[in-house]
Scaffold this motif. Structure first.
Motif, PDB file in Angstrom:
ATOM      1  N   ALA A  18       0.388   8.523  -3.697  1.00  0.00           N
ATOM      2  CA  ALA A  18      -1.705   8.100  -3.941  1.00  0.00           C
ATOM      3  C   ALA A  18      -1.840   9.128  -4.927  1.00  0.00           C
ATOM      4  CB  ALA A  18      -2.007   8.496  -2.868  1.00  0.00           C
ATOM      5  N   GLY A  19      -1.127   9.951  -5.588  1.00  0.00           N
ATOM      6  CA  GLY A  19      -1.250  11.278  -6.796  1.00  0.00           C
ATOM      7  C   GLY A  19      -2.076  12.316  -6.060  1.00  0.00           C
ATOM      8  N   ALA A  20      -2.345  12.600  -4.544  1.00  0.00           N
ATOM      9  CA  ALA A  20      -3.001  13.621  -4.605  1.00  0.00           C
ATOM     10  C   ALA A  20      -2.368  14.902  -4.782  1.00  0.00           C
ATOM     11  CB  ALA A  20      -2.535  13.605  -2.833  1.00  0.00           C
ATOM     12  N   GLY A  44      -5.754  12.153  -3.023  1.00  0.00           N
ATOM     13  CA  GLY A  44      -5.394  10.695  -3.402  1.00  0.00           C
ATOM     14  C   GLY A  44      -6.523  10.477  -4.274  1.00  0.00           C
ATOM     15  N   ARG A  45      -5.922   8.584  -4.564  1.00  0.00           N
ATOM     16  CA  ARG A  45      -6.811   7.697  -4.913  1.00  0.00           C
ATOM     17  C   ARG A  45      -7.315   6.818  -4.157  1.00  0.00           C
ATOM     18  NH1 ARG A  45      -1.923   6.794  -7.248  1.00  0.00           N
ATOM     19  NH2 ARG A  45      -0.969   5.709  -6.254  1.00  0.00           N
ATOM     20  N   GLY A  46      -7.061   7.087  -2.914  1.00  0.00           N
ATOM     21  CA  GLY A  46      -7.463   6.234  -0.970  1.00  0.00           C
ATOM     22  C   GLY A  46      -7.543   4.904  -2.211  1.00  0.00           C
ATOM     23  N   MET A  47      -7.928   4.223  -0.945  1.00  0.00           N
ATOM     24  CA  MET A  47      -7.822   2.434  -0.857  1.00  0.00           C
ATOM     25  C   MET A  47      -9.747   1.616  -0.431  1.00  0.00           C
ATOM     26  SD  MET A  47      -5.026   2.647   2.126  1.00  0.00           S
ATOM     27  CE  MET A  47      -5.890   3.712   2.917  1.00  0.00           C
ATOM     28  N   ASP A  48      -9.684   1.071  -1.065  1.00  0.00           N
ATOM     29  CA  ASP A  48     -11.037   0.035  -0.968  1.00  0.00           C
ATOM     30  C   ASP A  48     -10.881  -0.541   0.635  1.00  0.00           C
ATOM     31  OD1 ASP A  48      -9.553  -1.916  -1.180  1.00  0.00           O
ATOM     32  OD2 ASP A  48      -9.574  -3.045  -3.314  1.00  0.00           O
ATOM     33  N   GLU A  49     -11.944  -0.890   0.813  1.00  0.00           N
ATOM     34  CA  GLU A  49     -11.992  -1.203   2.633  1.00  0.00           C
ATOM     35  C   GLU A  49     -11.491  -2.418   2.553  1.00  0.00           C
ATOM     36  OE1 GLU A  49     -13.903  -1.051   6.127  1.00  0.00           O
ATOM     37  OE2 GLU A  49     -14.001   0.167   4.351  1.00  0.00           O
ATOM     38  N   SER A  90     -11.447   6.422   3.851  1.00  0.00           N
ATOM     39  CA  SER A  90     -10.329   6.070   2.653  1.00  0.00           C
ATOM     40  C   SER A  90     -11.125   5.184   2.170  1.00  0.00           C
ATOM     41  CB  SER A  90      -9.165   5.513   2.868  1.00  0.00           C
ATOM     42  OG  SER A  90      -8.798   5.915   1.209  1.00  0.00           O
ATOM     43  N   GLN A  91     -11.923   5.993   0.857  1.00  0.00           N
ATOM     44  CA  GLN A  91     -12.147   5.543  -0.299  1.00  0.00           C
ATOM     45  C   GLN A  91     -12.447   5.856  -2.041  1.00  0.00           C
ATOM     46  OE1 GLN A  91     -16.216   7.621  -0.148  1.00  0.00           O
ATOM     47  NE2 GLN A  91     -16.973   6.369   1.704  1.00  0.00           N
ATOM     48  N   PRO A  92     -11.818   5.291  -2.500  1.00  0.00           N
ATOM     49  CA  PRO A  92     -11.352   5.059  -3.882  1.00  0.00           C
ATOM     50  C   PRO A  92     -11.490   6.186  -4.670  1.00  0.00           C
ATOM     51  CG  PRO A  92     -12.294   2.478  -3.179  1.00  0.00           C
ATOM     52  CD  PRO A  92     -12.443   3.375  -2.761  1.00  0.00           C
ATOM     53  N   GLY A  93     -10.688   6.585  -4.747  1.00  0.00           N
ATOM     54  CA  GLY A  93     -11.410   8.255  -5.628  1.00  0.00           C
ATOM     55  C   GLY A  93     -11.615   9.247  -4.676  1.00  0.00           C
TER      56      GLY A  93
END
Length: 187
Positions: A18-20, A44-49, A90-93
């Motif tokens: 996820a780019g961490a 990392g880039r995180g996840m949307d809901e 998690s949150q995007p970005g």
């Protein structure tokens, strides 16, 4: 997965994919409350809901190499079998934090496994990763932070034979001290 060290390896690999650039692993064993908490956090880039809610569905994965993702579903199933739970924040970005809580003495809780070998593999295979590992058993605590090690090593890679030997021994001793000198990998 037969032990928790394999869950850790899978979760850290997810973070890297996820780019961490930074990953923190924490294990807290609380005998008084009969809990073992495992947490992996990344930047990392995180996840949307929507993706966060579906992350424990084995048929929903962001990977393009295969259409089934079993790591999080297995971790959640294992935690629930012991009376515990798994949460995903998690949150995007902004990254992701996965926390799995297990009944520490429950007969269905997998052993920790080869934590020292897992941590060593993560460090050596990902030399640019800012990795930290914290393990607490009661009042005893062991911490390893690669950022600090890199400063001391001054450019010598983790894969250098002497550094590898030192890291193996450092991890073995640090973990053994958590359990009063016992090196059993089945805690």
């Amino acid at each position: 997965m037969r032990d928790l060290s394999l869950h850790i390896l899978d979760l850290v690999q997810n973070s890297i994919e996820a780019g961490a650039s930074a990953v923190e692993v924490s294990i807290i064993e609380d005998a008084e409350h009969d809990l073992l908490a495992l947490q992996v956090s990344d930047n990392g880039r995180g996840m949307d809901e929507t993706m966060r809610r579906q992350a424990t569905d084995p048929f929903v994965t962001s990977r393009t190499t295969r259409r089934v993702g079993l790591g999080l579903p297995l971790a959640e199933m294992t935690a629930r079998r012991t009376g515990g739970y798994l949460t995903i924040d998690s949150q995007p970005g902004r990254g992701t934090m996965i926390k799995a809580v297990y009944g520490r003495s429950h007969w269905d809780r997998p052993p920790l496994g080869d934590i020292a070998g897992t941590v060593l593999a993560i460090i050596v295979a990902n030399p640019d990763l800012d990795f930290s590992y914290r393990h607490k058993v009661g009042e005893r605590e062991f911490t390893l932070v690669t950022r600090e090690l890199k400063a001391v090593l001054d450019g010598v890679p983790f894969s250098h034979p002497e550094v590898l030997a030192w890291l193996k021994e450092y991890l073995r001793e640090g973990l053994a001290n958590l359990y009063g000198g016992v090196t059993d990998e089945n805690h």
